[in-house]
Design a protein around this motif. Structure first.
Motif, short mmCIF file in Angstrom:
data_model
loop_
_atom_site.label_atom_id
_atom_site.label_comp_id
_atom_site.label_asym_id
_atom_site.label_seq_id
_atom_site.Cartn_x
_atom_site.Cartn_y
_atom_site.Cartn_z
N ASP A 1 91.94 130.45 45.49
CA ASP A 1 91.55 130.30 44.08
C ASP A 1 92.63 130.97 43.22
O ASP A 1 93.00 130.46 42.17
N ALA A 2 93.10 132.13 43.68
CA ALA A 2 94.19 132.88 43.05
C ALA A 2 94.62 133.91 44.08
O ALA A 2 93.84 134.24 44.97
N VAL A 3 95.86 134.38 43.98
CA VAL A 3 96.29 135.43 44.91
C VAL A 3 96.46 136.72 44.12
O VAL A 3 97.41 136.86 43.35
N TRP A 4 95.51 137.62 44.28
CA TRP A 4 95.45 138.84 43.48
C TRP A 4 95.69 140.10 44.32
O TRP A 4 95.72 141.20 43.76
N ALA A 5 95.79 139.96 45.63
CA ALA A 5 95.97 141.16 46.46
C ALA A 5 96.54 140.76 47.82
O ALA A 5 96.46 139.60 48.22
N ILE A 6 97.14 141.76 48.47
CA ILE A 6 97.63 141.61 49.83
C ILE A 6 96.70 142.42 50.74
O ILE A 6 96.56 143.63 50.55
N GLY A 7 96.07 141.76 51.71
CA GLY A 7 95.18 142.45 52.65
C GLY A 7 95.97 142.92 53.86
O GLY A 7 96.67 142.14 54.49
N LYS B 1 95.26 141.95 38.43
CA LYS B 1 95.06 140.61 37.86
C LYS B 1 93.62 140.36 37.45
O LYS B 1 93.34 139.41 36.72
N GLY B 2 92.70 141.17 37.98
CA GLY B 2 91.29 140.95 37.71
C GLY B 2 90.48 141.46 38.87
O GLY B 2 91.03 141.96 39.85
N THR B 3 89.16 141.36 38.76
CA THR B 3 88.30 141.87 39.82
C THR B 3 87.94 140.74 40.78
O THR B 3 87.40 139.71 40.37
N ILE B 4 88.26 140.96 42.05
CA ILE B 4 87.89 139.99 43.09
C ILE B 4 86.39 140.09 43.28
O ILE B 4 85.86 141.16 43.56
N PRO B 5 85.67 138.97 43.12
CA PRO B 5 84.21 139.05 43.21
C PRO B 5 83.75 139.48 44.61
O PRO B 5 84.46 139.30 45.60
#
Ligand SMILES: [Zn+2]
Length: 333
Positions: A38-44, A102-106
């Motif tokens: 949906d979007a890439v907001w973090a690296i796990g 970038k925002g909060t991952i739900p």
């Protein structure tokens, strides 16, 4: 709902970063059932909790696991990166919500928003080889930079959910089987290329090949701006930019420090305003060399002085940058 972001440049990005890269067949079209991100907001950041060969790890992650595919990237003990999936994967599981730059991952949506790396380690205190630790920080550096993320967006599995205990184990970041000190790891990701020499800047252009124009070059499409903006290149810091622009590094507080968290590439310019300094903005035109650009921006006929070349290079990404038509350029007054 399915995501439509596919990271088809991953192999190229990591190779550019100097990593040894292999590509698992079919990675470009591999994803979980929801498709792309949906979007890439973090690296796990993960470890495999296994002690087997890369081939066995990859076969499990991508072919045999019920929840396949697990892991978008795989890091072996010798530091080789295998690109596994361009689309979203089933690596994060339930967890969150998690706040990123970038925002909060739900809640429970980590798989849709996090690019996950599985690194080979048993997770029971096995020593992480130095070459693997270095590669882990480098690959995170490359991904954060290319994806426009912040260093805080590098997230351990145990930070996403308290159900998980990876990454862990003997390394620069933990002793015994302890969980990694992620702030220390994130710091090393930031510094991953700090000891790498930048590409040396070519000498300034010789002062003759382009004849002086009889009249000032056209100043079309040059706009006065206040403040002028600075193109952030690799290695720029608020202190260094303040030193150049204000003659005083301690004035770095005038600048927006958050803009320095990523630097410009040809595909993603990052500009930051220099409050208190006016200037002009234009776009590179077809066939223009640096000297012509400077003359047009400054509305002058003469060949630019060495100082003008330096000033232009300072504000526009350094002397080694290649310019393409349409690139936005600035020059201070
Ligand atoms: Zn994990």
């Amino acid at each position: 709902m399915s995501g439509n972001i596919w990271l088809l440049n991953m192999a190229d990005w990591l190779r550019e970063g100097g990593l040894k890269v292999e590509e698992y067949p079919g990675w470009q079209t591999r994803s979980r059932s929801s498709g792309g991100y949906d979007a890439v907001w973090a690296i796990g950041v993960h470890h495999t909790a296994s002690n087997t060969t890369p081939a066995n790890d990859l076969n499990y992650m991508l072919n045999n696991a019920d929840a396949k595919p697990i892991g978008a990237l795989y890091l072996s003990r010798d530091g080789t990166v295998t690109v596994c999936a361009a689309g979203a994967t089933n690596t994060q599981g339930k967890g969150g919500p998690y706040k990123t730059s970038k925002g909060t991952i739900p809640k429970d949506a980590g798989n849709r928003y996090m690019l996950s790396i599985e690194a080979a380690n048993a997770g029971t205190g096995e020593q992480w080889p130095e070459v693997q630790q270095v590669a882990y920080a480098k690959m995170c550096h490359v991904l954060v930079t290319k994806l426009g993320l912040n260093w805080g967006d590098i997230v351990a599995h145990f930070e996403w959910t308290n159900r998980k205990y990876d990454p862990a184990g003997n390394s620069k970041y933990a002793t015994g089987g302890a969980l990694w000190d992620m702030d220390k790891f994130r710091g090393d990701c930031w510094l991953a290329y700090a000891d790498t020499e930048d590409v040396p800047e070519p000498p300034p252009p010789p002062p003759a090949p382009e004849p002086d124009l009889p009249n000032p070059p056209p100043s079309d499409d040059v706009t006065a701006v206040d403040p002028v903006e600075w193109y952030i290149k690799k290695g720029d810091t608020p202190w260094g930019v303040a030193s150049t622009c204000y003659g005083d590094g301690s004035k770095h507080t005038e600048l927006d420090a958050s803009a320095f968290n990523s630097y410009s590439t040809a595909s993603k310019p990052v500009f930051t305003a220099i409050p208190g300094v006016a200037g002009v903005r234009g776009e590179v035109e077809i066939g223009e060399g640096v000297a012509s650009i400077i003359r047009r921006l400054t509305n002058t006929t003469a060949w630019p002085s060495a100082e003008m070349f330096d000033t232009f290079a300072d504000f526009n990404g350094g002397g080694a940058r290649n310019f393409n038509p349409g690139d936005v350029v600035h020059y201070p007054k």
